[in-house]
Design a protein around this motif. Structure first.
Motif, mmCIF file in Angstrom:
data_model
loop_
_atom_site.group_PDB
_atom_site.id
_atom_site.type_symbol
_atom_site.label_atom_id
_atom_site.label_comp_id
_atom_site.label_asym_id
_atom_site.label_seq_id
_atom_site.Cartn_x
_atom_site.Cartn_y
_atom_site.Cartn_z
ATOM 1 N N GLY A 124 0.842 -1.195 0.000
ATOM 2 C CA GLY A 124 0.000 0.000 0.000
ATOM 3 C C GLY A 124 0.874 1.240 0.000
ATOM 4 N N LYS A 178 -6.174 2.221 0.726
ATOM 5 C CA LYS A 178 -7.180 1.924 1.745
ATOM 6 C C LYS A 178 -7.093 0.481 2.241
ATOM 7 N N VAL A 201 -6.033 -2.530 4.441
ATOM 8 C CA VAL A 201 -5.724 -2.563 5.868
ATOM 9 C C VAL A 201 -4.534 -3.489 6.121
ATOM 10 N N THR A 238 -3.843 2.054 7.447
ATOM 11 C CA THR A 238 -3.740 2.091 5.994
ATOM 12 C C THR A 238 -2.748 3.178 5.586
#
Length: 259
Positions: free
Chosen positions: A23, A38, A40, A153
């Protein structure tokens, strides 16, 4: 290098690690790059940033008073407090410094206890962090076995960093300056800054790591440029490849800043 070239090179790096979850959020003024921002992740020690923010809010009136560290909060893992001998009085500011600079888990637990888990979670929600939460103390493996963990996130981490890097209603200028000082003294430099020795590039950052997990989130400044960067990764089979991936992204960012 243009921002679009930076984005293209980040995509190339991501493509070389197809078995990991990655991410990314990179903000340069009005320009931004998001990839699974976004998604997790297990937060590891990056969740110490909202504890730092909360400490300026809820403990500031006694920040230089001697802190209370209950015996049950003393844990090993990252940090130095459990290994020091004698009675060593720490102020709450000292604990904030230890929590970030050497990622001390005992300091983090003491601050989390003093702030309360509830207030730290409320602060993250107030900032706009939709998926971040703290459910356990650091090194609490029994809580993990019960399904309790700390999560975040890339997008949420940027929002937290912006409370330090931009004027806002959460921290005053003095508190923001002190938070930058602490983040700037980070001792773990094996991820975003790893492939550059340019002392003109300044990193204000917090790393995080667990088995199979490596993260680095930062405010990065070079001359009049400032970037907000969050790189969260998990799914690694060793303790090296994740750091290498983040270091490669950090190299591209450094090249972009200096171009």
């Amino acid at each position: 290098m243009t921002f679009q070239k930076l984005v293209s090179q980040c995509h190339e790096i991501i493509s070389t690690y197809p078995n990991a979850q990655i991410g990314i959020a990179i903000i340069d003024g009005v320009q931004s790059f998001y990839h699974q921002e976004k998604a997790v992740f297990r937060a590891a020690s990056t969740i110490k940033i909202p504890i730092l923010l909360a400490s300026y809010l809820y403990l500031y009136s006694k920040i230089d008073d001697i802190a209370v560290i209950h015996d049950r909060l003393i844990v090993e893992g990252a940090g130095v407090i459990p290994f020091l001998t004698g009675k060593l009085p720490f102020t709450y500011r000292n604990l904030m410094e230890l929590m970030i600079i050497v990622s001390d888990n005992t300091a983090s637990n003491a601050l989390l206890y003093a702030n309360t888990m509830e207030k730290v979670n409320q602060l993250m929600k107030y900032i706009g962090c939709e998926e971040s939460k703290i459910e356990r103390y650091f090194m609490d493996e029994n809580a993990v076995l019960k399904g309790l963990d700390n999560s975040t996130t890339a997008k949420d981490m940027i929002l937290m960093l912006q409370q330090i890097g931009e004027s806002n209603s959460i921290l005053n200028d003095e508190q923001r300056k002190d938070a930058r000082r602490i983040l700037g003294n980070q001792q773990f430099e094996d991820m975003l800054p790893a492939y550059t020795f340019d002392e003109e590039i300044h990193y204000y950052h917090k790393t995080g790591g667990l088995t199979g997990v490596d993260h680095d989130v930062a405010i990065i400044e070079y001359q009049d440029k400032k970037l907000y960067v969050a790189v969260l990764t998990q799914g690694w089979e060793d303790g090296f490849t994740g750091k290498k991936c983040i270091a490669e992204i950090g190299k591209v960012i450094a090249d972009y800043l200096k171009s």
